[in-house]
Scaffold this motif. Structure first.
Motif, PDB file in Angstrom:
ATOM      1  N   GLU A  20       0.758  -1.241  -0.015  1.00  0.00           N
ATOM      2  CA  GLU A  20      -0.174   0.094  -0.039  1.00  0.00           C
ATOM      3  C   GLU A  20       0.766   1.227   0.002  1.00  0.00           C
ATOM      4  OE1 GLU A  20      -3.516  -0.119   0.033  1.00  0.00           O
ATOM      5  OE2 GLU A  20      -3.677  -2.373   0.443  1.00  0.00           O
ATOM      6  N   THR A  21       1.685   1.350  -0.917  1.00  0.00           N
ATOM      7  CA  THR A  21       2.717   2.425  -1.250  1.00  0.00           C
ATOM      8  C   THR A  21       2.738   2.878  -2.565  1.00  0.00           C
ATOM      9  OG1 THR A  21       4.518   1.177  -1.811  1.00  0.00           O
ATOM     10  CG2 THR A  21       4.262   1.388   0.626  1.00  0.00           C
ATOM     11  N   SER A  22       3.460   3.832  -2.721  1.00  0.00           N
ATOM     12  CA  SER A  22       3.330   4.723  -4.053  1.00  0.00           C
ATOM     13  C   SER A  22       4.161   3.636  -5.119  1.00  0.00           C
ATOM     14  CB  SER A  22       4.447   5.705  -4.129  1.00  0.00           C
ATOM     15  OG  SER A  22       5.658   5.455  -3.650  1.00  0.00           O
ATOM     16  N   ASP A  23       4.554   2.579  -4.746  1.00  0.00           N
ATOM     17  CA  ASP A  23       5.247   1.454  -5.573  1.00  0.00           C
ATOM     18  C   ASP A  23       4.266   0.554  -6.093  1.00  0.00           C
ATOM     19  OD1 ASP A  23       7.775   2.428  -5.701  1.00  0.00           O
ATOM     20  OD2 ASP A  23       8.424   1.212  -3.554  1.00  0.00           O
ATOM     21  N   ARG A  24       3.070   0.469  -5.492  1.00  0.00           N
ATOM     22  CA  ARG A  24       1.982  -0.403  -5.749  1.00  0.00           C
ATOM     23  C   ARG A  24       1.695  -0.455  -7.193  1.00  0.00           C
ATOM     24  NH1 ARG A  24      -2.074  -2.928  -3.107  1.00  0.00           N
ATOM     25  NH2 ARG A  24      -3.942  -3.674  -4.127  1.00  0.00           N
ATOM     26  N   GLY A  25       1.756  -1.697  -7.666  1.00  0.00           N
ATOM     27  CA  GLY A  25       1.376  -2.191  -8.992  1.00  0.00           C
ATOM     28  C   GLY A  25       2.930  -1.973 -10.051  1.00  0.00           C
ATOM     29  N   LYS A  26       3.825  -1.664  -9.405  1.00  0.00           N
ATOM     30  CA  LYS A  26       5.390  -1.740 -10.438  1.00  0.00           C
ATOM     31  C   LYS A  26       5.676  -2.784 -10.319  1.00  0.00           C
ATOM     32  CE  LYS A  26       6.690   3.034  -9.751  1.00  0.00           C
ATOM     33  NZ  LYS A  26       6.964   3.674  -8.390  1.00  0.00           N
ATOM     34  N   ILE A  27       6.392  -3.270 -11.450  1.00  0.00           N
ATOM     35  CA  ILE A  27       6.856  -4.603 -11.531  1.00  0.00           C
ATOM     36  C   ILE A  27       8.115  -4.974 -10.853  1.00  0.00           C
ATOM     37  CG2 ILE A  27       7.670  -6.036 -13.395  1.00  0.00           C
ATOM     38  CD1 ILE A  27       4.946  -5.889 -13.848  1.00  0.00           C
ATOM     39  N   ILE A  28       8.245  -5.827 -10.178  1.00  0.00           N
ATOM     40  CA  ILE A  28       9.514  -6.083  -9.392  1.00  0.00           C
ATOM     41  C   ILE A  28       9.902  -7.683  -9.422  1.00  0.00           C
ATOM     42  CG2 ILE A  28       9.165  -4.272  -7.408  1.00  0.00           C
ATOM     43  CD1 ILE A  28       7.694  -6.891  -5.666  1.00  0.00           C
ATOM     44  N   LEU A  29      11.286  -7.788  -9.331  1.00  0.00           N
ATOM     45  CA  LEU A  29      11.958  -9.041  -9.535  1.00  0.00           C
ATOM     46  C   LEU A  29      11.515 -10.062  -8.372  1.00  0.00           C
ATOM     47  CD1 LEU A  29      13.669 -10.844 -11.287  1.00  0.00           C
ATOM     48  CD2 LEU A  29      15.497  -9.943  -9.919  1.00  0.00           C
TER      49      LEU A  29
END
Ligand code: UDP
Length: 243
Positions: free
Chosen positions: A185-194
């Motif tokens: 639940e942060t601004s990184d939500r939805g970003k692609i991560i390894l």
């Protein structure tokens, strides 16, 4: 501490994390191949793969790759970001080997004229069938934008890993990656991560001088010395990490 097991896979256990944005993964000693048909307990494999994968992840993170790793907890467990796994495996190849050699009749060890990136559906039930990029978006596994992002990251990871393993006297033949969408639940939500491990279970690693295989092919092909080779990989990576 005993934690609630959320999911048990072939080589890892996933437990509830420290909060709702994290999970704990534990590496098991189980080795599997051929879609789980071949299976064995290799005492100490979990520790070796955890250590190797953590070293690699730290190296990738230092070089700007966004990953699920939050922190290493102990020998076999790590705290990771909760992610929605994208149900494709990304396979990156520098040199022909394994299924690629078989399928296309290219002798193992042939240097490829360019890096090959291929995808297979992450499904034991379907036997991980190969899938192309228009099929991936057609059935909605991910968006075209996510696919572009995964390909770009995979190629960058390949560059970083080739360089890292070269310093360790190891040739990176091919490897498998998995990505996920950050669920925090942060601004990184939805970003692609390894996500998932990078270890001799998921890479082909050949000694640069002798060509000796230092990866899971030793298990798949009953070559013996599986853990000795994994230990060798860890030792070499640790040495270059300390220098
Ligand atoms: N790989 C993996 N998991 C899979 C399939 C492949 O980690 O489910 C890795 C494998 O260890 C190798 C690379 O991806 O480093 C390419 O594997 P390949 O397609 O040649 O399949 P294989 O010969 O292992 O069946």
């Amino acid at each position: 501490m005993m934690r609630e097991v959320l999911y048990e896979g072939k080589s890892k256990v996933v437990c509830a994390g420290e909060d709702r944005d994290s999970l704990i993964i534990r590496y098991k000693d189980t080795a599997t191949a051929f879609n789980g048909v071949k299976q064995a307990e290799l005492f100490g494999k979990g520790k070796l793969n955890a250590a190797i994968s953590n070293l690699i992840y730290e190296h990738l993170q230092e070089n700007g790759i966004k990953t699920h790793l939050i922190k290493v907890i102990d020998d076999t467990t790590s705290l990771v970001k909760k992610a929605e796994i994208i149900m494709v495996e990304v396979i990156v190849r520098n040199v022909a080997a394994g299924s690629f050699s078989k399928k296309y009749g290219i002798p193992e060890g042939t240097l490829l004229k360019n890096v090959s990136v291929e995808f297979s559906v992450k499904s034991d039930e379907l036997g991980d069938p190969m899938i192309n990029i228009s099929q991936i978006t057609a059935i909605g596994i991910c968006t075209a934008h996510e696919l572009t992002e995964m390909i770009e990251q995979s190629l960058r990871i390949n560059e970083l890993l080739c360089e890292l393993f070269k310093k360790a006297g190891i040739r990176l033949i091919d490897f498998k990656l998995e990505f996920g969408r950050d669920l925090s639940e942060t601004s990184d939500r939805g970003k692609i991560i390894l996500c998932d491990e990078i270890s001799p279970d998921s890479c082909r690693l050949w000694d640069m001088k002798s060509g000796k295989k230092l990866d899971k092919d030793r298990f798949r092909r009953d070559m013996g010395g599986v853990l000795d080779s994994y230990r060798d990989v860890l030792q070499r990576l640790t040495e270059i990490n300390n220098n």
